[in-house]
Write a protein that holds these residues in place. Structure first.
Motif, PDB file in Angstrom:
ATOM      1  N   UNK A   7      -9.097  -1.101  -1.752  1.00  0.00           N
ATOM      2  CA  UNK A   7      -7.981  -0.397  -1.141  1.00  0.00           C
ATOM      3  C   UNK A   7      -6.668  -1.009  -1.607  1.00  0.00           C
ATOM      4  N   UNK A   8      -5.623  -0.244  -1.458  1.00  0.00           N
ATOM      5  CA  UNK A   8      -4.279  -0.695  -1.781  1.00  0.00           C
ATOM      6  C   UNK A   8      -3.500  -0.707  -0.473  1.00  0.00           C
ATOM      7  N   UNK A   9      -3.381  -1.861   0.181  1.00  0.00           N
ATOM      8  CA  UNK A   9      -2.798  -1.879   1.521  1.00  0.00           C
ATOM      9  C   UNK A   9      -1.325  -1.501   1.535  1.00  0.00           C
ATOM     10  N   UNK A  10      -0.957  -0.768   2.578  1.00  0.00           N
ATOM     11  CA  UNK A  10       0.439  -0.386   2.809  1.00  0.00           C
ATOM     12  C   UNK A  10       0.947  -1.161   4.021  1.00  0.00           C
ATOM     13  N   UNK A  11       2.085  -0.806   4.522  1.00  0.00           N
ATOM     14  CA  UNK A  11       2.636  -1.460   5.704  1.00  0.00           C
ATOM     15  C   UNK A  11       3.081  -2.878   5.402  1.00  0.00           C
ATOM     16  N   UNK A  12       2.843  -3.774   6.357  1.00  0.00           N
ATOM     17  CA  UNK A  12       3.261  -5.173   6.189  1.00  0.00           C
ATOM     18  C   UNK A  12       2.527  -5.857   5.047  1.00  0.00           C
ATOM     19  N   UNK A  13       1.239  -5.597   4.931  1.00  0.00           N
ATOM     20  CA  UNK A  13       0.467  -6.223   3.853  1.00  0.00           C
ATOM     21  C   UNK A  13       0.961  -5.751   2.483  1.00  0.00           C
ATOM     22  N   UNK A  14       1.255  -4.469   2.364  1.00  0.00           N
ATOM     23  CA  UNK A  14       1.785  -3.943   1.111  1.00  0.00           C
ATOM     24  C   UNK A  14       3.153  -4.507   0.785  1.00  0.00           C
ATOM     25  N   UNK A  15       3.985  -4.664   1.826  1.00  0.00           N
ATOM     26  CA  UNK A  15       5.307  -5.263   1.615  1.00  0.00           C
ATOM     27  C   UNK A  15       5.175  -6.723   1.199  1.00  0.00           C
ATOM     28  N   UNK A  16       4.206  -7.426   1.781  1.00  0.00           N
ATOM     29  CA  UNK A  16       3.963  -8.810   1.387  1.00  0.00           C
ATOM     30  C   UNK A  16       3.515  -8.924  -0.061  1.00  0.00           C
ATOM     31  N   UNK A  17       2.679  -8.001  -0.504  1.00  0.00           N
ATOM     32  CA  UNK A  17       2.248  -8.014  -1.902  1.00  0.00           C
ATOM     33  C   UNK A  17       3.388  -7.641  -2.841  1.00  0.00           C
ATOM     34  N   UNK A  18       4.265  -6.750  -2.409  1.00  0.00           N
ATOM     35  CA  UNK A  18       5.449  -6.431  -3.202  1.00  0.00           C
ATOM     36  C   UNK A  18       6.341  -7.658  -3.343  1.00  0.00           C
ATOM     37  N   UNK A  19       6.543  -8.377  -2.255  1.00  0.00           N
ATOM     38  CA  UNK A  19       7.349  -9.599  -2.303  1.00  0.00           C
ATOM     39  C   UNK A  19       6.694 -10.638  -3.203  1.00  0.00           C
ATOM     40  N   UNK A  20       5.376 -10.766  -3.133  1.00  0.00           N
ATOM     41  CA  UNK A  20       4.665 -11.714  -3.995  1.00  0.00           C
ATOM     42  C   UNK A  20       4.818 -11.347  -5.469  1.00  0.00           C
ATOM     43  N   UNK A  21       4.753 -10.046  -5.780  1.00  0.00           N
ATOM     44  CA  UNK A  21       4.959  -9.625  -7.171  1.00  0.00           C
ATOM     45  C   UNK A  21       6.360  -9.978  -7.650  1.00  0.00           C
ATOM     46  N   UNK A  22       7.358  -9.764  -6.801  1.00  0.00           N
ATOM     47  CA  UNK A  22       8.741 -10.076  -7.178  1.00  0.00           C
ATOM     48  C   UNK A  22       8.940 -11.587  -7.320  1.00  0.00           C
ATOM     49  N   UNK A  23       8.331 -12.374  -6.440  1.00  0.00           N
ATOM     50  CA  UNK A  23       8.454 -13.834  -6.530  1.00  0.00           C
ATOM     51  C   UNK A  23       7.843 -14.351  -7.822  1.00  0.00           C
ATOM     52  N   UNK A  24       6.665 -13.859  -8.172  1.00  0.00           N
ATOM     53  CA  UNK A  24       6.049 -14.280  -9.436  1.00  0.00           C
ATOM     54  C   UNK A  24       6.923 -13.860 -10.615  1.00  0.00           C
ATOM     55  N   UNK A  25       7.489 -12.663 -10.545  1.00  0.00           N
ATOM     56  CA  UNK A  25       8.365 -12.196 -11.622  1.00  0.00           C
ATOM     57  C   UNK A  25       9.622 -13.050 -11.732  1.00  0.00           C
TER      58      UNK A  25
END
Length: 124
Positions: A7-25
């Motif tokens: 699954x591709x989580x949305x909501x808070x979990x999806x926002x957390x993964x978006x933040x993690x992608x930006x931090x790694x970038x």
């Protein structure tokens, strides 16, 4: 991608993964700066910028995250013990991103996410 993640989580979990992608970038320029050999500096900067853009939009996230780990590992072994804490944090964040997946707010979710199949009743 769909076979890698159920699954591709949305909501808070999806926002957390978006933040993690930006931090790694955002950490990638530090990795390319650590590999400051003149012959490789331009290639590493170009690779880091390309990886950062693609990670932010979330396309082929697991593959790119593992490429970040390889890039940071190369810098770690080529420089010795100069920037070990910085490179270790970058590698750890990229491994976590590769294991968790891109999340719902990514192009991976758009292209490879779950589909809803609607069957219409055409019997008369």
């Amino acid at each position: 991608m769909q076979r890698l993640y159920s699954m591709f989580p949305a909501g808070r979990a999806g926002a957390g993964l978006l933040i993690l992608r930006v931090v790694v970038a955002l950490q990638l320029p530090a990795v390319s700066a650590c590999c400051a050999r003149p012959a490789m500096a331009s290639w590493m900067e170009l690779l880091a910028q390309g990886l950062a853009v693609l990670l932010c939009i979330g396309i082929l996230t697991p593959l790119l995250a593992l490429l970040c780990v390889v890039m940071a590992g190369f810098c770690l072994f080529s420089l010795g013990q100069v920037f070990v804490p910085v490179l270790a944090i970058v590698m750890a964040n990229a491994v976590v991103l590769a294991l968790l997946g891109p999340g719902a707010y990514s192009l991976d979710a758009k292209f490879f996410g779950r589909r809803l199949i609607v069957q219409s009743d055409t019997r008369s």
